[in-house]
Scaffold this motif. Structure first.
Motif, PDB file in Angstrom:
ATOM      1  N   PRO A   1       0.909  -0.881   0.075  1.00 53.79           N
ATOM      2  CA  PRO A   1      -0.068   0.098  -0.079  1.00 53.79           C
ATOM      3  C   PRO A   1       0.940   1.382  -0.005  1.00 53.79           C
ATOM      4  CG  PRO A   1       0.044  -0.915   2.197  1.00 53.79           C
ATOM      5  CD  PRO A   1       0.618  -2.080   1.104  1.00 53.79           C
ATOM      6  N   ARG A  23       2.288   4.802   0.988  1.00 53.03           N
ATOM      7  CA  ARG A  23       2.485   5.416   2.283  1.00 53.03           C
ATOM      8  C   ARG A  23       1.775   6.413   2.449  1.00 53.03           C
ATOM      9  NH1 ARG A  23       4.812   7.153   6.550  1.00 53.03           N
ATOM     10  NH2 ARG A  23       6.131   8.747   6.757  1.00 53.03           N
ATOM     11  N   ARG A  24       0.994   6.345   3.691  1.00 50.11           N
ATOM     12  CA  ARG A  24      -0.226   7.253   3.924  1.00 50.11           C
ATOM     13  C   ARG A  24       0.420   8.563   4.254  1.00 50.11           C
ATOM     14  NH1 ARG A  24      -1.429   2.508   5.882  1.00 50.11           N
ATOM     15  NH2 ARG A  24      -3.614   1.779   5.371  1.00 50.11           N
ATOM     16  N   GLN A  25      -0.311   9.634   4.053  1.00 54.44           N
ATOM     17  CA  GLN A  25       0.393  11.101   4.018  1.00 54.44           C
ATOM     18  C   GLN A  25      -0.331  11.527   5.225  1.00 54.44           C
ATOM     19  OE1 GLN A  25       2.241  12.826   2.359  1.00 54.44           O
ATOM     20  NE2 GLN A  25       2.655  10.996   1.153  1.00 54.44           N
ATOM     21  N   THR A  56      -2.308  13.939   8.125  1.00 52.83           N
ATOM     22  CA  THR A  56      -3.029  15.167   7.889  1.00 52.83           C
ATOM     23  C   THR A  56      -2.311  16.108   9.093  1.00 52.83           C
ATOM     24  OG1 THR A  56      -4.810  13.455   8.088  1.00 52.83           O
ATOM     25  CG2 THR A  56      -5.125  15.826   9.207  1.00 52.83           C
ATOM     26  N   ARG A 101     -11.072   8.377   9.327  1.00 54.37           N
ATOM     27  CA  ARG A 101      -9.947   7.464   8.558  1.00 54.37           C
ATOM     28  C   ARG A 101      -9.493   6.457   9.619  1.00 54.37           C
ATOM     29  NH1 ARG A 101      -8.960  12.079   6.086  1.00 54.37           N
ATOM     30  NH2 ARG A 101      -6.882  12.573   7.221  1.00 54.37           N
ATOM     31  N   ASN A 141      -9.886   2.167   9.777  1.00 46.38           N
ATOM     32  CA  ASN A 141      -8.737   1.224   9.958  1.00 46.38           C
ATOM     33  C   ASN A 141      -8.331   0.987  11.171  1.00 46.38           C
ATOM     34  OD1 ASN A 141      -7.543   1.164   6.821  1.00 46.38           O
ATOM     35  ND2 ASN A 141      -8.313   3.288   7.237  1.00 46.38           N
ATOM     36  N   VAL A 159      -0.682  10.619  12.053  1.00 43.97           N
ATOM     37  CA  VAL A 159      -0.207   9.488  10.851  1.00 43.97           C
ATOM     38  C   VAL A 159      -0.905   8.255  11.138  1.00 43.97           C
ATOM     39  CG1 VAL A 159       1.621   8.297  10.030  1.00 43.97           C
ATOM     40  CG2 VAL A 159       2.045  10.867  10.803  1.00 43.97           C
ATOM     41  N   LEU A 160      -1.462   7.959  10.314  1.00 41.28           N
ATOM     42  CA  LEU A 160      -2.329   6.664  10.145  1.00 41.28           C
ATOM     43  C   LEU A 160      -1.333   5.361  10.128  1.00 41.28           C
ATOM     44  CD1 LEU A 160      -5.053   5.195  11.247  1.00 41.28           C
ATOM     45  CD2 LEU A 160      -5.549   5.518   8.934  1.00 41.28           C
TER      46      LEU A 160
END
Length: 130
Positions: A24, A26-28, A30, A55, A59, A127-128
């Motif tokens: 997946p 990389r999550r950006q 918020t 979000r 998850n 950061v998730l």
């Protein structure tokens, strides 16, 4: 002689079964900005935290890191306290929105150098995931 298209698909199907999914993206984070010398969330910041909470709830197995930053002006102790207050306020809003507190890791980072504009240093990053 009649061609059998199904036979041509067999090697392609076999190859497809050997492929692995791409990792997946990389999550950006918020990013929530603050006024100078403040840990209070304005309405725009509250909206961003609420969206991050949604979000996070979608998850539920991923950790939530809340990293607090400050601008470099002032004493190191004051800035450390302010970065922690900002991160804790954001974490409290996430919990109030339904994110399990045990998933949240608060990381006060303290002062950071100005980036392109001074207000970028006055922030919290949500950061998730790791």
């Amino acid at each position: 002689m009649r061609r059998r298209p199904a036979l041509l698909l067999l090697p392609m199907l076999a190859l497809a079964g050997c492929m692995t999914a791409a990792p997946p993206a990389r999550r950006q984070p918020t990013i929530v900005f603050f006024n100078a010398d403040s840990a209070a969330l304005d309405s725009n910041a509250a909206t961003l935290v609420a969206e991050a909470a949604e979000r996070a709830k979608a998850n539920p197995t991923l950790p939530v890191r809340v990293r607090g930053f400050t601008a470099p002006e002032g004493s190191a102790g004051y800035n450390r306290s302010l970065s922690e207050a900002r991160a804790r306020n954001v974490a409290d809003v996430l919990v109030a929105a339904g994110v399990n507190r045990i998933r949240i890791v608060v990381e006060p980072r303290g002062p950071v150098p100005f980036e392109s504009i001074p207000t970028e240093s006055r922030r919290v990053e949500i950061v998730l995931g790791d």
